[in-house]
Design a protein around this motif. Structure first.
Motif, PDB file in Angstrom:
ATOM      1  N   ASN A  56      -0.291  48.548  -0.016  1.00 58.89           N
ATOM      2  CA  ASN A  56      -0.181  47.085   0.031  1.00 58.89           C
ATOM      3  C   ASN A  56       1.184  46.601   0.530  1.00 58.89           C
ATOM      4  OD1 ASN A  56      -2.832  46.709  -1.048  1.00 58.89           O
ATOM      5  ND2 ASN A  56      -2.016  47.143  -3.091  1.00 58.89           N
ATOM      6  N   ILE A  57       1.761  47.340   1.465  1.00 60.22           N
ATOM      7  CA  ILE A  57       3.031  46.950   2.082  1.00 60.22           C
ATOM      8  C   ILE A  57       2.830  46.882   3.591  1.00 60.22           C
ATOM      9  CG2 ILE A  57       5.447  47.571   2.511  1.00 60.22           C
ATOM     10  CD1 ILE A  57       5.419  49.058  -0.167  1.00 60.22           C
ATOM     11  N   TRP A  58       2.991  45.698   4.147  1.00 63.59           N
ATOM     12  CA  TRP A  58       2.847  45.496   5.588  1.00 63.59           C
ATOM     13  C   TRP A  58       4.141  44.905   6.139  1.00 63.59           C
ATOM     14  CZ3 TRP A  58      -0.950  44.402   2.029  1.00 63.59           C
ATOM     15  CH2 TRP A  58      -2.170  45.085   2.170  1.00 63.59           C
ATOM     16  N   VAL A  59       4.686  45.537   7.169  1.00 64.43           N
ATOM     17  CA  VAL A  59       5.947  45.102   7.756  1.00 64.43           C
ATOM     18  C   VAL A  59       5.742  44.892   9.255  1.00 64.43           C
ATOM     19  CG1 VAL A  59       8.372  45.683   8.183  1.00 64.43           C
ATOM     20  CG2 VAL A  59       7.284  46.372   6.028  1.00 64.43           C
ATOM     21  N   ALA A  60       6.108  43.714   9.736  1.00 63.12           N
ATOM     22  CA  ALA A  60       5.992  43.449  11.174  1.00 63.12           C
ATOM     23  C   ALA A  60       6.845  44.446  11.960  1.00 63.12           C
ATOM     24  CB  ALA A  60       6.441  42.026  11.480  1.00 63.12           C
ATOM     25  N   ARG A  61       6.320  44.906  13.060  1.00 65.03           N
ATOM     26  CA  ARG A  61       7.042  45.901  13.859  1.00 65.03           C
ATOM     27  C   ARG A  61       8.326  45.327  14.456  1.00 65.03           C
ATOM     28  NH1 ARG A  61       3.935  50.414  14.266  1.00 65.03           N
ATOM     29  NH2 ARG A  61       1.711  50.175  13.763  1.00 65.03           N
ATOM     30  N   SER A  62       8.398  44.008  14.572  1.00 65.29           N
ATOM     31  CA  SER A  62       9.613  43.380  15.097  1.00 65.29           C
ATOM     32  C   SER A  62      10.629  43.067  14.000  1.00 65.29           C
ATOM     33  CB  SER A  62       9.249  42.083  15.830  1.00 65.29           C
ATOM     34  OG  SER A  62       8.583  41.180  14.947  1.00 65.29           O
ATOM     35  N   ALA A  63      10.274  43.315  12.736  1.00 68.55           N
ATOM     36  CA  ALA A  63      11.199  43.052  11.630  1.00 68.55           C
ATOM     37  C   ALA A  63      12.222  44.182  11.518  1.00 68.55           C
ATOM     38  CB  ALA A  63      10.433  42.912  10.325  1.00 68.55           C
ATOM     39  N   LYS A  64      13.374  43.853  10.937  1.00 67.56           N
ATOM     40  CA  LYS A  64      14.425  44.845  10.686  1.00 67.56           C
ATOM     41  C   LYS A  64      14.584  44.985   9.179  1.00 67.56           C
ATOM     42  CE  LYS A  64      17.023  43.767  14.916  1.00 67.56           C
ATOM     43  NZ  LYS A  64      18.339  43.300  15.461  1.00 67.56           N
ATOM     44  N   SER A  70      14.496  48.009  -0.979  1.00 67.07           N
ATOM     45  CA  SER A  70      13.374  48.496  -1.776  1.00 67.07           C
ATOM     46  C   SER A  70      12.204  47.534  -1.652  1.00 67.07           C
ATOM     47  CB  SER A  70      13.786  48.627  -3.247  1.00 67.07           C
ATOM     48  OG  SER A  70      12.681  49.021  -4.050  1.00 67.07           O
ATOM     49  N   LEU A  71      11.073  48.025  -1.140  1.00 62.93           N
ATOM     50  CA  LEU A  71       9.871  47.205  -0.964  1.00 62.93           C
ATOM     51  C   LEU A  71       8.769  47.722  -1.879  1.00 62.93           C
ATOM     52  CD1 LEU A  71       9.612  46.883   2.937  1.00 62.93           C
ATOM     53  CD2 LEU A  71      10.991  45.535   1.359  1.00 62.93           C
ATOM     54  N   ASN A  72       8.269  46.852  -2.741  1.00 60.66           N
ATOM     55  CA  ASN A  72       7.181  47.195  -3.642  1.00 60.66           C
ATOM     56  C   ASN A  72       6.026  46.240  -3.398  1.00 60.66           C
ATOM     57  OD1 ASN A  72       8.619  49.218  -5.593  1.00 60.66           O
ATOM     58  ND2 ASN A  72      10.024  47.496  -5.409  1.00 60.66           N
ATOM     59  N   GLY A  73       4.845  46.783  -3.155  1.00 64.74           N
ATOM     60  CA  GLY A  73       3.697  45.939  -2.847  1.00 64.74           C
ATOM     61  C   GLY A  73       3.153  45.208  -4.055  1.00 64.74           C
ATOM     62  N   PRO A  74       2.324  44.206  -3.795  1.00 67.54           N
ATOM     63  CA  PRO A  74       1.915  43.708  -2.477  1.00 67.54           C
ATOM     64  C   PRO A  74       3.028  42.906  -1.801  1.00 67.54           C
ATOM     65  CG  PRO A  74       0.339  43.046  -4.196  1.00 67.54           C
ATOM     66  CD  PRO A  74       1.568  43.528  -4.874  1.00 67.54           C
ATOM     67  N   HIS A  85      20.701  45.188   3.494  1.00 69.69           N
ATOM     68  CA  HIS A  85      21.128  46.260   2.605  1.00 69.69           C
ATOM     69  C   HIS A  85      20.881  45.930   1.130  1.00 69.69           C
ATOM     70  CE1 HIS A  85      23.668  49.450   1.036  1.00 69.69           C
ATOM     71  NE2 HIS A  85      24.449  48.570   0.450  1.00 69.69           N
ATOM     72  N   CYS A  86      20.181  46.822   0.454  1.00 68.26           N
ATOM     73  CA  CYS A  86      19.959  46.748  -0.995  1.00 68.26           C
ATOM     74  C   CYS A  86      19.158  45.525  -1.451  1.00 68.26           C
ATOM     75  CB  CYS A  86      21.279  46.825  -1.755  1.00 68.26           C
ATOM     76  SG  CYS A  86      21.994  48.481  -1.734  1.00 68.26           S
ATOM     77  N   ALA A  87      18.411  44.904  -0.556  1.00 69.34           N
ATOM     78  CA  ALA A  87      17.471  43.871  -1.003  1.00 69.34           C
ATOM     79  C   ALA A  87      16.401  44.536  -1.870  1.00 69.34           C
ATOM     80  CB  ALA A  87      16.828  43.187   0.194  1.00 69.34           C
ATOM     81  N   PHE A  88      15.941  43.818  -2.889  1.00 68.71           N
ATOM     82  CA  PHE A  88      14.958  44.346  -3.835  1.00 68.71           C
ATOM     83  C   PHE A  88      13.765  43.403  -3.864  1.00 68.71           C
ATOM     84  CE2 PHE A  88      14.047  45.135  -8.629  1.00 68.71           C
ATOM     85  CZ  PHE A  88      12.994  45.976  -8.307  1.00 68.71           C
ATOM     86  N   ILE A  89      12.678  43.834  -3.222  1.00 68.09           N
ATOM     87  CA  ILE A  89      11.451  43.033  -3.197  1.00 68.09           C
ATOM     88  C   ILE A  89      10.481  43.673  -4.175  1.00 68.09           C
ATOM     89  CG2 ILE A  89       9.585  42.131  -1.787  1.00 68.09           C
ATOM     90  CD1 ILE A  89      11.470  42.076   0.563  1.00 68.09           C
ATOM     91  N   ARG A  90      10.279  43.012  -5.310  1.00 65.95           N
ATOM     92  CA  ARG A  90       9.576  43.614  -6.443  1.00 65.95           C
ATOM     93  C   ARG A  90       8.060  43.570  -6.318  1.00 65.95           C
ATOM     94  NH1 ARG A  90      11.954  40.608 -11.477  1.00 65.95           N
ATOM     95  NH2 ARG A  90      10.026  41.440 -12.376  1.00 65.95           N
ATOM     96  N   GLY A  91       7.548  42.746  -5.410  1.00 64.88           N
ATOM     97  CA  GLY A  91       6.106  42.654  -5.254  1.00 64.88           C
ATOM     98  C   GLY A  91       5.630  41.219  -5.257  1.00 64.88           C
ATOM     99  N   ASN A  92       4.379  41.033  -4.793  1.00 65.29           N
ATOM    100  CA  ASN A  92       3.798  39.694  -4.666  1.00 65.29           C
ATOM    101  C   ASN A  92       4.711  38.781  -3.848  1.00 65.29           C
ATOM    102  OD1 ASN A  92       1.818  40.707  -6.304  1.00 65.29           O
ATOM    103  ND2 ASN A  92       2.245  39.393  -8.048  1.00 65.29           N
TER     104      ASN A  92
END
Length: 221
Positions: A56-64, A70-74, A85-92
Motif C-alpha cells: 500500500n505504498i505508491w510513489v510517483a516516478r517523478s518524486a524525489k 520512512s514511508l509506511n502505508g497506506p 531527509h528523515c521525514a516520517f510518514i506513518r501511514g494514511n
C-alpha cells in the motif's frame, strides 16, 4: 458553518482526493476514510507514472524521496513531490503533486493538496492542508486534547461537536502558518489567511484574515 464547508475551503481540482471530499459537507467528516481511500486509489494508478514500493505504498516516478525517509502505508506520494531527509510518514497519507515534506517532518492520517509545503520540523496529523498552504518551521497540528475528550470546534455562532477524539486542523488554500505555531485540536483556517509566528490557534479563523493572537484577528486589505 457555511464558511467551514469543503466548497469554501478547498479547490478540489488540486487533489487526488476530490471524489472522497465531494461526498462530505465538512472536511473533518472524511478523516476516518483516508486510509481506505488511499488503498482503493492506489490500485488504479498507472504503473508508468507510479511505482509500488511496498504494501500500500505508491510513489510517483517523478518524486524525489530521500533514502533516509520512512514511508509506511497506506501512502501515495504525488508527482514532482520531494520527501526530504528523515521525514516520517506513518501511514494514511495522501500527498499531492509538487509538495515538500521536509527533514524530520511527520505525517499521519492526512491529505495534502498539491503544492503544499511542510518543509521543516512539522507534525501534521488528522488534518487536511489546502492547495499551496505552507507551514513555517516548527509549526504543528495538535490533534488530541490533553484530557482526551472528544474535540469540539469553537465558533462565534456556537460550539460544534465533531464526535472525534483525533482532529488536528483543516487548513484552507493559500494559508500561511508562521514558525513555531500550534494549531490546537479542532482548528479550521479559511483561505488566504496568515497566522503570526508563535501563535496558539483554536477554533475557526475566517478567510482573508491575519491572526495575531487569541482575540486579535485583522481582516486583510
Amino acid at each position: 458553518m457555511e464558511a467551514m464547508k469543503i466548497k469554501n475551503l478547498y479547490d478540489l481540482t488540486q487533489t487526488q482526493a476530490a471524489s472522497l471530499l465531494e461526498k462530505a459537507e465538512y472536511p473533518w467528516e472524511v478523516l476516518s476514510e483516508i486510509g481506505a481511500f488511499i488503498k482503493e486509489l492506489g490500485e488504479t494508478l498507472p504503473e508508468e507514472e507510479y511505482e509500488k514500493r511496498g504494501e500500500n505504498i505508491w510513489v510517483a516516478r517523478s518524486a524525489k524521496v530521500a533514502p533516509t525517509a520512512s514511508l509506511n502505508g497506506p501512502v501515495i506520494i504525488g508527482k514532482n513531490t520531494e520527501v526530504r531527509h528523515c521525514a516520517f510518514i506513518r501511514g494514511n497519507a495522501l500527498v499531492g503533486e509538487g509538495c515538500v515534506v521536509g527533514n524530520s517532518t511527520e505525517l499521519k492520517n492526512v491529505i495534502l493538496f498539491n503544492n503544499v509545503q511542510v518543509p521543516h520540523y512539522n507534525y501534521v496529523g488528522d488534518s487536511i492542508l489546502g492547495y499551496k498552504s505552507h507551514m513555517g518551521a516548527g509549526s504543528i497540528t495538535s490533534n488530541v486534547k490533553s484530557d482526551k475528550t472528544l474535540v469540539v470546534l469553537h465558533t462565534e455562532d456556537g460550539d460544534i461537536a465533531t464526535g472525534l477524539k483525533k482532529f488536528g486542523a483543516m487548513v484552507g488554500d493559500y494559508v500561511e502558518v508562521g514558525c513555531n505555531s500550534v494549531l490546537n485540536p479542532g482548528t479550521v483556517i479559511g483561505r488566504h489567511s496568515n497566522i503570526y509566528p508563535l501563535s496558539m490557534v483554536r477554533g475557526f479563523i475566517p478567510s482573508n484574515s491575519i491572526y495575531k493572537k487569541q482575540g486579535e484577528i485583522a481582516e486583510k486589505r
